[in-house]
Design a protein around this motif. Structure first.
Motif, short mmCIF file in Angstrom:
data_model
loop_
_atom_site.label_atom_id
_atom_site.label_comp_id
_atom_site.label_asym_id
_atom_site.label_seq_id
_atom_site.Cartn_x
_atom_site.Cartn_y
_atom_site.Cartn_z
N SER A 138 2.84 -16.79 2.51
CA SER A 138 2.71 -15.60 1.66
C SER A 138 2.24 -15.99 0.28
O SER A 138 2.52 -17.10 -0.19
CB SER A 138 4.07 -14.89 1.57
N ALA A 183 -0.68 -8.46 0.13
CA ALA A 183 -0.22 -7.22 0.76
C ALA A 183 -1.11 -6.78 1.92
O ALA A 183 -2.34 -6.82 1.82
CB ALA A 183 -0.15 -6.10 -0.28
N VAL A 184 -0.46 -6.39 3.02
CA VAL A 184 -1.15 -5.86 4.20
C VAL A 184 -0.34 -4.65 4.68
O VAL A 184 0.89 -4.71 4.74
CB VAL A 184 -1.23 -6.91 5.33
N SER A 185 -1.02 -3.59 5.01
CA SER A 185 -0.33 -2.37 5.46
C SER A 185 0.14 -2.53 6.90
O SER A 185 -0.66 -2.67 7.82
CB SER A 185 -1.28 -1.17 5.36
N THR A 186 1.46 -2.54 7.09
CA THR A 186 2.05 -2.66 8.42
C THR A 186 3.27 -1.73 8.51
O THR A 186 3.62 -1.06 7.55
CB THR A 186 2.52 -4.10 8.71
N GLY A 216 8.76 -0.84 0.78
CA GLY A 216 7.38 -1.18 1.10
C GLY A 216 6.38 -0.63 0.11
O GLY A 216 5.18 -0.56 0.41
N GLN A 219 3.08 -2.25 -0.59
CA GLN A 219 2.00 -2.15 0.39
C GLN A 219 1.11 -0.94 0.14
O GLN A 219 0.11 -0.76 0.84
CB GLN A 219 2.59 -2.05 1.80
N ASP A 220 1.47 -0.10 -0.83
CA ASP A 220 0.63 1.07 -1.13
C ASP A 220 -0.78 0.60 -1.45
O ASP A 220 -0.99 -0.33 -2.23
CB ASP A 220 1.20 1.84 -2.33
N ALA A 222 -2.70 -1.05 0.33
CA ALA A 222 -3.01 -2.36 0.90
C ALA A 222 -4.06 -2.23 1.98
O ALA A 222 -4.24 -1.16 2.58
CB ALA A 222 -1.75 -3.00 1.47
N TYR A 228 -7.33 -7.50 7.73
CA TYR A 228 -6.73 -8.81 7.49
C TYR A 228 -7.00 -9.74 8.69
O TYR A 228 -7.41 -10.89 8.53
CB TYR A 228 -5.23 -8.64 7.26
N GLY A 247 -5.72 -10.81 2.48
CA GLY A 247 -4.93 -9.61 2.17
C GLY A 247 -5.48 -8.90 0.95
O GLY A 247 -6.55 -9.26 0.43
N THR A 248 -4.76 -7.93 0.47
CA THR A 248 -5.21 -7.11 -0.66
C THR A 248 -5.37 -7.94 -1.93
O THR A 248 -4.45 -8.67 -2.32
CB THR A 248 -4.19 -5.97 -0.92
#
Length: 288
Positions: A138, A183-186, A216, A219-220, A222, A228, A247-248
């Motif tokens: 990370s 950051a990744v949207s999950t 989270g 992650q907004d 992201a 990714y 990632g972002t």
């Protein structure tokens, strides 16, 4: 499975997560994918119905489960594995002064010791194929975000370990990629619940802010897990080794870590998780 088909095993492939997106991206490149999950009901329909995907139950904290996965892969690949992706991991949001050390040790088991156990178990298959291991660390390993010291430290251990393993595995013909994931949207935070703060905590006045972080909110906006995954698979395919930022805003994060003096880096960290600002606000509210 045809002997000419490349194979990849990915841990943590529950639907809606990074692992599932990676599995689908590798499928798109013609790999046979061993998608592993602890709970088979959480696998996506795409993976469960693909003739080029094998779904394996795997608990990365169980040596017996890992050994069973090795035997399953051996049977299908004639003792080879082209890519191992250590993706499984967990999070932890809490001030260090309130963190459960017992829970912190469990997180280290999942985020550091489990990837090493997987690497040790699958090393013969990777050596046989002159393959590649991908360890999902990370950006928090390099950016000390407040309220996440246990998580940050576990990922820093993985990042340093992974880069050390890179030197050890290189003479064996095995590449190592260390993912510095931004950051990744999950769906990860859909099931994560931060521990409640005791009223005696120094941070009790900002408990709502901490809940917001643990929901989270970072992650907004992201990038998607699919975006990714495409980046990661591209790096595997083109023969990359070493640290890869993905990632972002990965490029800017990498630049910030590499070039910024400590005061500037501190400003970046505080802009993402404005702990000092929230603490000052809470103190003012107490006086009103």
């Amino acid at each position: 499975m045809a002997s000419s088909v490349k194979s990849v095993l990915i841990t943590g492939c529950s639907a809606g997560g990074i692992g599932a997106a990676l599995a689908e991206a590798f499928l798109g490149k013609g790999y046979h994918v061993f998608a592993t999950v602890r709970n088979p009901s959480k696998i996506s329909e795409t993976l469960s119905t693909s003739e080029h995907a094998t779904i394996l139950m795997l608990d990365v904290l169980s040596p017996e489960s890992i050994n069973a996965a090795v035997e399953n892969v051996k049977k299908e690949t004639n003792g080879k594995l082209d890519v191992l992706v250590n993706n499984s991991g967990g999070g932890f949001v809490a001030p260090a002064l309130d963190a459960s050390i017992e829970e912190g040790k469990k997180l280290f088991d999942l985020n550091f010791w489990a990837p090493l156990a997987m690497l040790q178990a699958f090393a013969p298959l990777l050596v046989n194929s002159k393959g590649c291991v991908v360890n999902n660390s990370s950006a928090n390993a390099f950016l000390p975000m407040p309220l996440m010291s246990i998580y940050n430290s576990s990922k820093a251990a993985l990042a340093v370990g992974s880069e050390t393993w890179r030197h050890e595995l290189q003479p064996l013909g095995v590449r190592t990629i260390t993912l510095s994931t931004c950051a990744v949207s999950t769906r990860f935070f859909n099931e994560y619940h931060a521990p409640e703060l005791p009223e005696t905590s120094y941070y009790y006045g900002i408990r709502d802010f901490i809940r917001h972080i643990s929901s989270g909110s970072l992650q907004d906006k992201a990038i998607s897990a699919e975006q990714y995954a495409k980046k990661v698979v591209l790096e595997v395919e083109k023969g990359t080794s070493g640290i890869v930022w993905a990632g972002t805003d990965a490029f800017m994060a990498h630049l910030g870590v590499a070039l910024s003096p400590r005061p500037v880096l501190d400003m970046i960290v505080q802009s993402v998780v404005p702990l000092s600002t929230e603490m000052a606000k809470a103190e003012r509210n107490k006086r009103v």
